[in-house]
Design a protein around this motif. Structure first.
Motif, short mmCIF file in Angstrom:
data_model
loop_
_atom_site.label_atom_id
_atom_site.label_comp_id
_atom_site.label_asym_id
_atom_site.label_seq_id
_atom_site.Cartn_x
_atom_site.Cartn_y
_atom_site.Cartn_z
N TRP A 322 34.36 68.44 -35.97
CA TRP A 322 36.00 68.75 -36.03
C TRP A 322 36.81 67.24 -36.13
CZ3 TRP A 322 38.85 73.10 -32.88
CH2 TRP A 322 40.25 73.27 -33.71
N ARG A 323 36.89 66.83 -37.13
CA ARG A 323 37.34 65.33 -37.34
C ARG A 323 38.88 65.48 -37.26
NH1 ARG A 323 33.84 62.52 -42.21
NH2 ARG A 323 32.02 62.41 -41.13
N PHE A 324 39.37 64.52 -36.58
CA PHE A 324 40.98 64.45 -36.59
C PHE A 324 41.41 63.91 -37.78
CE2 PHE A 324 44.97 62.59 -35.45
CZ PHE A 324 45.31 63.41 -34.41
N PRO A 325 42.46 64.18 -38.49
CA PRO A 325 43.30 65.35 -37.81
C PRO A 325 43.33 66.80 -38.40
CG PRO A 325 44.50 64.16 -39.60
CD PRO A 325 43.20 63.73 -39.56
N SER A 326 42.20 67.08 -39.13
CA SER A 326 42.00 68.49 -39.47
C SER A 326 42.32 69.64 -38.40
CB SER A 326 40.27 68.72 -39.84
OG SER A 326 40.03 67.58 -40.76
N LEU A 327 43.00 70.84 -38.99
CA LEU A 327 43.30 71.90 -38.21
C LEU A 327 42.29 72.73 -38.04
CD1 LEU A 327 46.80 72.41 -39.70
CD2 LEU A 327 46.26 71.53 -37.72
N TRP A 328 41.07 72.87 -38.81
CA TRP A 328 40.17 73.61 -38.63
C TRP A 328 38.73 72.68 -38.90
CZ3 TRP A 328 40.26 78.56 -37.50
CH2 TRP A 328 39.22 79.36 -37.58
N PRO A 329 37.77 73.38 -38.06
CA PRO A 329 36.30 72.41 -38.10
C PRO A 329 35.86 72.41 -39.42
CG PRO A 329 36.50 74.11 -36.16
CD PRO A 329 37.58 74.45 -37.12
N THR A 330 35.23 71.13 -39.66
CA THR A 330 34.81 71.01 -41.01
C THR A 330 33.28 71.64 -41.16
OG1 THR A 330 33.79 68.97 -40.26
CG2 THR A 330 35.95 68.88 -41.31
N ARG A 331 32.56 72.01 -39.83
CA ARG A 331 31.30 72.68 -39.84
C ARG A 331 31.48 73.49 -38.56
NH1 ARG A 331 26.23 68.84 -40.18
NH2 ARG A 331 25.53 70.83 -40.19
N THR A 332 30.86 74.71 -38.49
CA THR A 332 30.60 75.48 -37.45
C THR A 332 29.28 76.05 -37.37
OG1 THR A 332 31.31 77.33 -39.04
CG2 THR A 332 33.18 76.37 -37.84
N THR A 333 29.03 76.39 -36.02
CA THR A 333 27.68 76.86 -35.85
C THR A 333 27.89 77.77 -34.68
OG1 THR A 333 25.46 76.24 -35.39
CG2 THR A 333 27.43 75.11 -34.19
N THR A 334 26.80 78.64 -34.50
CA THR A 334 26.48 79.40 -33.26
C THR A 334 25.54 78.98 -32.46
OG1 THR A 334 24.84 80.93 -34.58
CG2 THR A 334 27.28 81.50 -34.54
N ARG A 335 25.19 77.79 -32.82
CA ARG A 335 24.01 77.34 -31.77
C ARG A 335 24.28 77.22 -30.54
NH1 ARG A 335 22.85 71.01 -33.23
NH2 ARG A 335 24.54 70.77 -31.43
N PHE A 336 25.88 76.82 -30.05
CA PHE A 336 26.12 76.78 -28.56
C PHE A 336 25.92 77.75 -27.73
CE2 PHE A 336 27.96 73.04 -30.84
CZ PHE A 336 27.45 71.87 -30.02
N TRP A 337 26.33 78.94 -28.49
CA TRP A 337 26.31 80.43 -27.99
C TRP A 337 25.01 80.63 -27.70
CZ3 TRP A 337 30.01 83.45 -26.09
CH2 TRP A 337 31.61 83.14 -26.21
N GLU A 338 23.99 80.59 -28.70
CA GLU A 338 22.60 80.89 -28.51
C GLU A 338 22.19 80.11 -27.38
OE1 GLU A 338 21.18 80.04 -32.27
OE2 GLU A 338 22.08 81.78 -33.40
N GLN A 339 22.36 78.83 -27.34
CA GLN A 339 21.74 78.04 -26.14
C GLN A 339 22.25 78.46 -24.90
OE1 GLN A 339 22.78 73.98 -26.64
NE2 GLN A 339 22.97 73.47 -24.49
N GLU A 340 23.36 79.10 -24.44
CA GLU A 340 24.10 79.35 -23.32
C GLU A 340 24.12 80.76 -22.95
OE1 GLU A 340 25.04 77.16 -21.02
OE2 GLU A 340 24.58 75.44 -22.46
#
Length: 566
Positions: A322-340
């Motif tokens: 999610w680079r600045f100043p983008s209002l929306w992430p350029t890339r998304t993932t469910t990796r962190f949810w699966e990890q935790e």
């Protein structure tokens, strides 16, 4: 039975003071035989006062705590005087429960992700202005603590509004406003000169609680407060976590200094309140009878920020890049949810067990004390109710921790549950106090006169009427337990981990995705129970049942009347 519950409540609320104060006083005097400190001295106090920045940290705690409390009082009163008795007030009452359900830590994490230099709000500004670099100015961990002040004021305003409900009903504010308007005062002048002095006096203990919490808060200050120097409560907490155990007297001295500072501020507030309400009364009956005070859209601002925080946490939990100043992430993932997910289930289970046990026990204690008051006309002393809300948690928990270490065996789990009950009971009691006051005792007296026993009269007559309030108080106790950080961390000795303890630890690790996940789950869990309590209370409401029964009766009568006569 009622006497037993009353005695048990007094024991749970008062007994921790003995080892709490005794342990911290002995530690501050450098008398800890287990650590080889056998001669009392003032080395801990010298170490505390000579620590670089300790005076500045104490001043910062005083500034942030007092300013946040005054701002919360101001916003609460402005909302009340503009919205009480209007159609918008019904919407405000409905919004109070979800706003109170959000724990402070989850709110602080969302606040940080919104107001940090590369947060969502600054991204919106950058999109409007064409800026491509992150802003240097920030409300998160600013040196003056303005972000901490704003966050505490917004989070405590719904609590003061909730406490104001029963206060204004007891004051019969509608009659006061009618009488003052008949004397030529407009609405704002009536609230300022007639209602405000009485409201401020009756709101003394809730304001005390907000003031004490603002000065001694650790978890929110660690996330949003300044870091160099930090607030005095965070500094004392860092001293407690010092691996050099010989520095324990310094931490104990800091805990006592925090308690003395908090008590002094409460005393100064009491004097200021007396001077404003009783000592200087000319402003109440002199001057103009027409004022125009703002506040019509203020609650929208208070409610908007928590509403914005939830989607911000949700988006950050799926953001990969999610680079600045983008209002929306350029890339998304469910990796962190699966990890935790595995760790989240374990932490949520721990939080649920602690919350269900402590909230249920606190609810039983509160109901027992209120019924004891109705039967024997002896209520729990206000000081007993206020102790867990007014004493800084660090000042009492450290002494309890020292006392537990001196006992044989492992007492971490019962001590942690005890601490959760101790801090949940006052909020549960205050949530039930208003409905118990407003209940008409003649209803149960009539049931007794018809031959029913006291227990059957209570279950058949009183319980259906107060059941919605009981369910909401239980949800309040759950949310208080879910938000406890210091009791779990200190008395659990690191062996009991909850969503709150893990969220605070991860929030300082600067991993925004993981912090967003834990903040989101921590905010979602109490909201679920508030939703269950609200739904169950609406179903159990006797007036709604009577209304549904009346509607069915009317519809059946209409059906009969429309049949042809043979």
């Amino acid at each position: 039975m009622l006497r037993l519950l009353y005695v048990m409540t007094l024991t749970v609320c008062c007994l921790p003071l003995i080892p709490g104060l005794g342990g911290v006083l002995l530690s501050a005097a450098s008398y800890l035989p287990a650590l080889g400190l056998n001669e009392p001295n003032l080395d801990g106090w010298h170490a505390m006062t000579s620590w670089p920045g300790s005076g500045t940290a104490l001043q910062l705690s005083l500034f942030t705590g007092v300013t946040a409390t005054l701002l919360a009082i101001l916003m609460t009163f402005l909302i009340l005087q503009r919205c009480w008795g209007t159609q918008g007030w019904n919407r405000i009452e409905k919004w109070l429960s979800p706003l109170l359900a959000m724990p402070h830590v989850a709110f602080a994490i969302g606040f940080a992700l919104t107001f940090s230099p590369s947060g969502w709000l600054f991204r919106l500004f950058a999109a409007l202005t064409g800026e491509t670099e992150p802003y240097l100015w920030s409300l998160v961990q600013d040196s003056q603590g303005f972000g901490l002040i704003l966050a505490l004021a917004i989070k405590e305003t719904p609590f003061l509004l909730l406490m104001s409900l029963s206060v204004l009903k007891q004051m019969q504010v509608d009659r006061l406003l009618t009488a003052s308007r008949s004397l030529g005062y407009n609405a704002s002048a009536s609230w300022l000169k007639v209602v405000f002095p009485q409201w401020l006096t009756k709101m003394r203990f809730p304001i005390y609680a907000v003031l004490a919490y603002g000065m001694s808060v650790v978890d929110v200050a660690m996330i949003l407060g300044p870091s160099s120097p930090s607030t005095f409560a965070v500094l004392v907490w860092q001293w407690f976590n010092d691996p050099d155990l010989t520095q324990v007297p310094r931490a104990a001295a800091g805990a006592i200094a925090l308690f003395v500072a908090c008590f002094g501020v409460l005393l100064l507030y009491r004097l200021a309140e007396y001077f404003l309400v009783k000592g200087w009364q000319s402003w109440q009956f002199s001057g103009s009878k027409t004022y125009s005070l703002p506040g019509k859209y203020l609650f929208g601002f208070v409610a908007l920020l928590p509403v914005i925080i939830i989607p911000v946490l949700l988006v950050w939990s799926f953001a990969l890049r999610w680079r600045f100043p983008s209002l929306w992430p350029t890339r998304t993932t469910t990796r962190f949810w699966e990890q935790e997910v595995g760790n989240l289930l374990e932490l949520a289970a721990n939080s649920l067990i602690l919350g269900l046990v402590s909230a249920s026990v606190a609810l039983v204690f509160a109901i027992g004390c209120l019924e004891y008051r109705d039967k024997y006309h002896k209520s729990v002393p206000q000081l007993v109710i206020a102790i867990p809300m007014l004493i800084p948690q660090l000042s009492i928990l450290f002494g309890i921790q020292i006392a537990i270490y001196m006992l044989p065996g492992q007492w971490h789990v019962p001590a942690t549950i005890w601490a959760h009950i101790l801090f949940a009971f006052p909020y549960v009691y205050l949530a039930l106090d208003g409905p118990w006051h407003s209940f008409d005792q003649r209803l149960t007296q009539t049931a007794r006169s018809l031959g029913h026993s006291a227990w059957k009269a209570w279950v058949s007559v009183k319980l259906p009427i107060v059941l919605p309030a009981i369910l909401l108080a239980w949800a309040v106790g759950l949310s208080v337990s879910f938000a406890q950080y210091l009791p779990t961390q200190l008395l659990g000795a690191g062996r009991i981990t909850t969503l709150t303890t893990e969220a605070v630890s991860l929030a300082s690790g600067q991993d925004r995705r993981i912090s967003a996940i834990y903040g989101l789950i921590q905010a979602f869990l109490p909201l679920v129970f508030f939703g269950i309590a609200l739904a169950a209370s609406r179903i159990a409401d006797p007036q709604r049942r009577l209304a549904r029964h009346a509607d069915k009766q009317v519809s059946s009568n209409e059906l009969i009347s429309t049949k042809p006569n043979h």
